[in-house]
Design a protein around this motif. Structure first.
Motif, PDB file in Angstrom:
ATOM      1  N   GLN A  13      59.081  -8.410  65.429  1.00  0.00           N
ATOM      2  CA  GLN A  13      59.053  -9.804  65.480  1.00  0.00           C
ATOM      3  C   GLN A  13      58.065 -10.530  64.617  1.00  0.00           C
ATOM      4  OE1 GLN A  13      59.282 -11.332  69.520  1.00  0.00           O
ATOM      5  NE2 GLN A  13      61.348 -11.168  69.547  1.00  0.00           N
ATOM      6  N   PRO A  14      58.073 -11.679  64.016  1.00  0.00           N
ATOM      7  CA  PRO A  14      56.882 -12.102  63.242  1.00  0.00           C
ATOM      8  C   PRO A  14      55.793 -12.233  64.249  1.00  0.00           C
ATOM      9  CG  PRO A  14      58.959 -13.440  62.865  1.00  0.00           C
ATOM     10  CD  PRO A  14      59.268 -12.341  63.842  1.00  0.00           C
ATOM     11  N   THR A 110      60.824   4.008  54.126  1.00  0.00           N
ATOM     12  CA  THR A 110      61.094   3.594  55.474  1.00  0.00           C
ATOM     13  C   THR A 110      61.377   2.006  55.617  1.00  0.00           C
ATOM     14  OG1 THR A 110      60.399   3.884  57.962  1.00  0.00           O
ATOM     15  CG2 THR A 110      58.851   3.601  56.132  1.00  0.00           C
ATOM     16  N   GLN A 111      62.198   1.581  56.456  1.00  0.00           N
ATOM     17  CA  GLN A 111      62.491  -0.015  56.210  1.00  0.00           C
ATOM     18  C   GLN A 111      61.854  -0.766  57.169  1.00  0.00           C
ATOM     19  OE1 GLN A 111      65.129  -1.971  54.400  1.00  0.00           O
ATOM     20  NE2 GLN A 111      64.014  -3.497  55.440  1.00  0.00           N
ATOM     21  N   VAL A 112      61.227  -1.766  57.026  1.00  0.00           N
ATOM     22  CA  VAL A 112      60.491  -2.392  57.752  1.00  0.00           C
ATOM     23  C   VAL A 112      61.125  -3.695  57.803  1.00  0.00           C
ATOM     24  CG1 VAL A 112      58.319  -3.916  58.080  1.00  0.00           C
ATOM     25  CG2 VAL A 112      58.322  -1.232  57.486  1.00  0.00           C
ATOM     26  N   THR A 113      61.459  -4.358  58.814  1.00  0.00           N
ATOM     27  CA  THR A 113      62.347  -5.642  58.933  1.00  0.00           C
ATOM     28  C   THR A 113      61.872  -6.274  59.997  1.00  0.00           C
ATOM     29  OG1 THR A 113      64.474  -4.539  58.422  1.00  0.00           O
ATOM     30  CG2 THR A 113      64.498  -6.752  59.399  1.00  0.00           C
ATOM     31  N   VAL A 114      60.936  -7.468  59.492  1.00  0.00           N
ATOM     32  CA  VAL A 114      60.262  -8.749  60.390  1.00  0.00           C
ATOM     33  C   VAL A 114      61.379  -9.557  60.632  1.00  0.00           C
ATOM     34  CG1 VAL A 114      58.314 -10.111  60.555  1.00  0.00           C
ATOM     35  CG2 VAL A 114      58.205  -7.802  59.268  1.00  0.00           C
ATOM     36  N   SER A 115      61.688  -9.809  61.786  1.00  0.00           N
ATOM     37  CA  SER A 115      62.774 -11.107  62.045  1.00  0.00           C
ATOM     38  C   SER A 115      62.645 -11.335  63.326  1.00  0.00           C
ATOM     39  CB  SER A 115      63.862 -10.640  61.661  1.00  0.00           C
ATOM     40  OG  SER A 115      65.082 -11.496  61.895  1.00  0.00           O
ATOM     41  N   SER A 116      62.979 -12.609  63.878  1.00  0.00           N
ATOM     42  CA  SER A 116      63.265 -12.930  65.353  1.00  0.00           C
ATOM     43  C   SER A 116      64.690 -13.074  65.598  1.00  0.00           C
ATOM     44  CB  SER A 116      62.611 -14.285  65.503  1.00  0.00           C
ATOM     45  OG  SER A 116      62.929 -15.210  64.605  1.00  0.00           O
TER      46      SER A 116
END
Length: 116
Positions: A13-14, A110-116
């Motif tokens: 999460q952010p 490597t995937q980094v996803t920042v999301s709520s």
């Protein structure tokens, strides 16, 4: 055979944190400058942070004060501690090993996803 294996990516999460690791084999790790790059969809690959063989560091302006790169030569591993993550940090993160400006190796990302 040279291998750079990244780990530690994921969904966060952010405002959260992640720690990426890159384990190197097949190179004299302590001699190499190590770096993290990232590439978001539709964008060019960009430098995030670099640590030289002597331990000097530099960062992209967009991550200064939030990300920290470090290395453990005994473990042949470079790390990227990412704090206060933002949605715009979402990307595939790649590890790079470079020597004398003419030898360069890449990890698989490597995937980094920042999301709520």
């Amino acid at each position: 055979q040279v291998q750079l294996v990244e780990s530690g990516g994921g969904l966060v999460q952010p405002g959260g944190s992640l720690r990426l690791s890159c384990a190197a084999s097949g190179i004299r790790f302590s001699f190499y400058d190590m770096a993290w790059y990232r590439q978001a969809p539709g964008n060019q690959r960009e430098l995030v942070a670099r640590i030289t063989s002597g331990g000097g560091t530099n960062y992209a302006d967009s991550v200064k004060g939030r990300f920290t790169i470090s290395r453990d030569n005994a473990k042949n591993t470079v790390y990227l501690q990412m704090n206060s993550l933002k949605p715009e940090d979402t990307a595939v993160y790649y590890c790079n090993a470079a020597l004398m400006g003419s030898i360069s190796y890449w990890g698989q990302g490597t995937q980094v996803t920042v999301s709520s």
